[in-house]
Design a protein around this motif. Structure first.
Motif, short mmCIF file in Angstrom:
data_model
loop_
_atom_site.label_atom_id
_atom_site.label_comp_id
_atom_site.label_asym_id
_atom_site.label_seq_id
_atom_site.Cartn_x
_atom_site.Cartn_y
_atom_site.Cartn_z
N SER A 23 0.81 -1.22 0.00
CA SER A 23 0.00 0.00 0.00
C SER A 23 0.84 1.26 0.00
CB SER A 23 -0.95 -0.01 1.19
OG SER A 23 -0.21 -0.01 2.39
N ALA A 24 2.03 1.24 0.57
CA ALA A 24 2.83 2.46 0.63
C ALA A 24 3.94 2.49 -0.41
CB ALA A 24 3.43 2.58 2.03
N SER A 25 3.99 1.50 -1.23
CA SER A 25 5.07 1.41 -2.22
C SER A 25 4.78 2.29 -3.42
CB SER A 25 5.22 -0.04 -2.68
OG SER A 25 6.11 -0.13 -3.76
N THR A 26 5.85 2.75 -4.06
CA THR A 26 5.66 3.48 -5.33
C THR A 26 5.59 2.50 -6.49
OG1 THR A 26 8.05 3.76 -5.49
CG2 THR A 26 6.80 5.57 -4.51
N ASP A 27 5.82 1.22 -6.22
CA ASP A 27 5.64 0.20 -7.24
C ASP A 27 4.57 -0.76 -6.73
OD1 ASP A 27 5.77 -1.59 -9.27
OD2 ASP A 27 7.69 -2.46 -8.72
N ALA A 28 3.32 -0.38 -6.93
CA ALA A 28 2.21 -1.12 -6.32
C ALA A 28 1.79 -2.33 -7.13
CB ALA A 28 1.03 -0.18 -6.12
N GLY A 29 2.51 -2.65 -8.19
CA GLY A 29 2.18 -3.84 -8.94
C GLY A 29 1.18 -3.60 -10.04
N TRP A 30 0.51 -4.67 -10.41
CA TRP A 30 -0.42 -4.65 -11.55
C TRP A 30 -1.85 -4.71 -11.04
CZ3 TRP A 30 -0.02 -3.04 -16.21
CH2 TRP A 30 -1.00 -3.38 -17.16
N PRO A 31 -2.69 -3.73 -11.36
CA PRO A 31 -4.04 -3.68 -10.78
C PRO A 31 -5.11 -4.41 -11.57
CG PRO A 31 -3.64 -1.68 -12.01
CD PRO A 31 -2.38 -2.50 -12.10
N CYS A 32 -4.78 -4.88 -12.76
CA CYS A 32 -5.79 -5.48 -13.64
C CYS A 32 -5.88 -6.98 -13.43
CB CYS A 32 -5.46 -5.16 -15.10
SG CYS A 32 -5.17 -3.40 -15.41
N ASP A 33 -6.95 -7.59 -13.92
CA ASP A 33 -7.16 -9.03 -13.74
C ASP A 33 -6.07 -9.86 -14.41
OD1 ASP A 33 -9.46 -8.58 -12.28
OD2 ASP A 33 -10.78 -8.75 -14.01
N VAL A 34 -5.66 -9.44 -15.60
CA VAL A 34 -4.67 -10.20 -16.36
C VAL A 34 -3.46 -9.31 -16.63
CG1 VAL A 34 -4.21 -11.45 -18.51
CG2 VAL A 34 -6.48 -11.58 -17.46
N GLU A 35 -2.30 -9.78 -16.25
CA GLU A 35 -1.08 -9.01 -16.53
C GLU A 35 -0.56 -9.39 -17.91
OE1 GLU A 35 3.10 -7.62 -14.47
OE2 GLU A 35 1.82 -9.08 -13.45
N PRO A 36 -0.35 -8.41 -18.77
CA PRO A 36 0.08 -8.73 -20.13
C PRO A 36 1.54 -9.19 -20.19
CG PRO A 36 0.04 -6.35 -19.80
CD PRO A 36 -0.51 -6.97 -18.55
N LYS A 37 1.88 -9.83 -21.29
CA LYS A 37 3.27 -10.21 -21.52
C LYS A 37 4.14 -8.97 -21.49
CE LYS A 37 4.25 -12.88 -24.95
NZ LYS A 37 4.29 -13.50 -26.31
N ALA A 38 5.38 -9.14 -21.03
CA ALA A 38 6.28 -7.99 -20.96
C ALA A 38 6.59 -7.45 -22.35
CB ALA A 38 7.58 -8.39 -20.25
N LYS A 39 6.70 -8.34 -23.33
CA LYS A 39 7.07 -7.92 -24.68
C LYS A 39 6.40 -8.80 -25.70
CE LYS A 39 11.24 -7.21 -27.51
NZ LYS A 39 10.82 -5.91 -28.04
N LEU A 40 5.95 -8.20 -26.79
CA LEU A 40 5.39 -8.96 -27.92
C LEU A 40 6.53 -9.38 -28.83
CD1 LEU A 40 2.26 -6.78 -28.80
CD2 LEU A 40 2.41 -8.75 -27.26
N GLU A 41 6.51 -10.62 -29.24
CA GLU A 41 7.58 -11.17 -30.07
C GLU A 41 7.10 -11.33 -31.51
OE1 GLU A 41 10.56 -11.51 -29.03
OE2 GLU A 41 10.25 -11.34 -26.87
N LEU A 42 7.95 -10.93 -32.45
CA LEU A 42 7.62 -11.06 -33.87
C LEU A 42 7.31 -12.51 -34.23
CD1 LEU A 42 7.41 -9.94 -36.76
CD2 LEU A 42 9.91 -10.19 -36.94
N SER A 43 8.05 -13.44 -33.63
CA SER A 43 7.87 -14.86 -33.97
C SER A 43 6.48 -15.38 -33.62
CB SER A 43 8.93 -15.71 -33.26
OG SER A 43 8.83 -15.53 -31.85
N ASP A 44 5.78 -14.68 -32.72
CA ASP A 44 4.41 -15.09 -32.38
C ASP A 44 3.41 -14.66 -33.45
OD1 ASP A 44 5.22 -16.24 -29.98
OD2 ASP A 44 4.91 -14.39 -28.83
N TYR A 45 3.83 -13.76 -34.33
CA TYR A 45 2.94 -13.22 -35.34
C TYR A 45 3.34 -13.58 -36.76
CZ TYR A 45 1.04 -10.35 -31.58
OH TYR A 45 0.44 -9.94 -30.42
#
Length: 196
Positions: A23-45
């Protein structure tokens, strides 16, 4: 004034598990239900080999990517332009795909960073609200009436701001997925085969 005893618990429930963890952190994490991938990879597309960095040095590809990747460009218009490339060599279309993935992922990354900052601000605000109501409930050293009224007013105002922001969260949380869906549609258009 709203019932003080329930405010902190209500804010905790609204802010979700990320706030509860820090609660007191400046890095409070991810507030959404699903956390997205850190990076999209060309090979996935795009399954064919592509020199992913080479798209920048191809003026035609770079210009096309800058024309169709931004969200301000209607998706139907972007899809139509990319579908028109069906007769171009796969190597050319692969470069376009590389540019689209990199460009859209950069925008997506900015949104993800923004969501984390939003959540950190909400966590700090929730902590301040909780502290204000704790002071108002304190049996000893309670503030004098003028200070108490000011503290109540500030706590009410902070709570209103917190709740208004929290109502925006579902829309904000959808934005990375919206960009991923747009990217998927654009890449599908690039893969389209010429009509006989």
């Amino acid at each position: 004034m709203r019932p003080i005893g329930f405010v902190a618990a209500g804010l905790l429930l609204m802010a979700g598990p990320a706030w509860a963890q820090s609660s007191a952190s400046t890095d409070a994490g991810w507030p959404c239900d699903v956390e997205p991938k850190a990076k999209l990879e060309l090979s996935d597309y795009w399954k064919q080999p592509v020199a992913s960095e080479a798209w920048r040095s191809n003026a035609e590809v770079a210009s096309l990517v800058s024309d169709v990747a931004p969200r301000r460009v209607a998706q139907d218009e972007a899809v139509a332009r990319l579908s028109a490339l069906a007769t171009r060599p796969a190597a050319f279309r692969g470069l376009v795909a590389a540019g689209l993935v990199e460009t859209i992922d950069a925008e997506r990354h900015s949104i993800i960073v923004g969501i984390k900052r939003f959540n950190a601000r909400q966590a700090l605000l929730a902590t301040r609200i909780e502290s204000s109501y704790a002071q108002l409930e304190a049996p000893k050293g309670a503030p004098v009436e003028a200070s108490k009224a000011a503290l109540e007013e500030q706590a009410e105002w902070d709570t209103r701001i917190f709740e208004d922001r929290q109502k925006m969260l579902p829309v904000i949380c959808r934005q990375p997925a919206v960009l991923e869906a747009r990217l998927g549609a654009l890449i599908s258009a690039l893969k389209s085969t010429p009509k006989p």
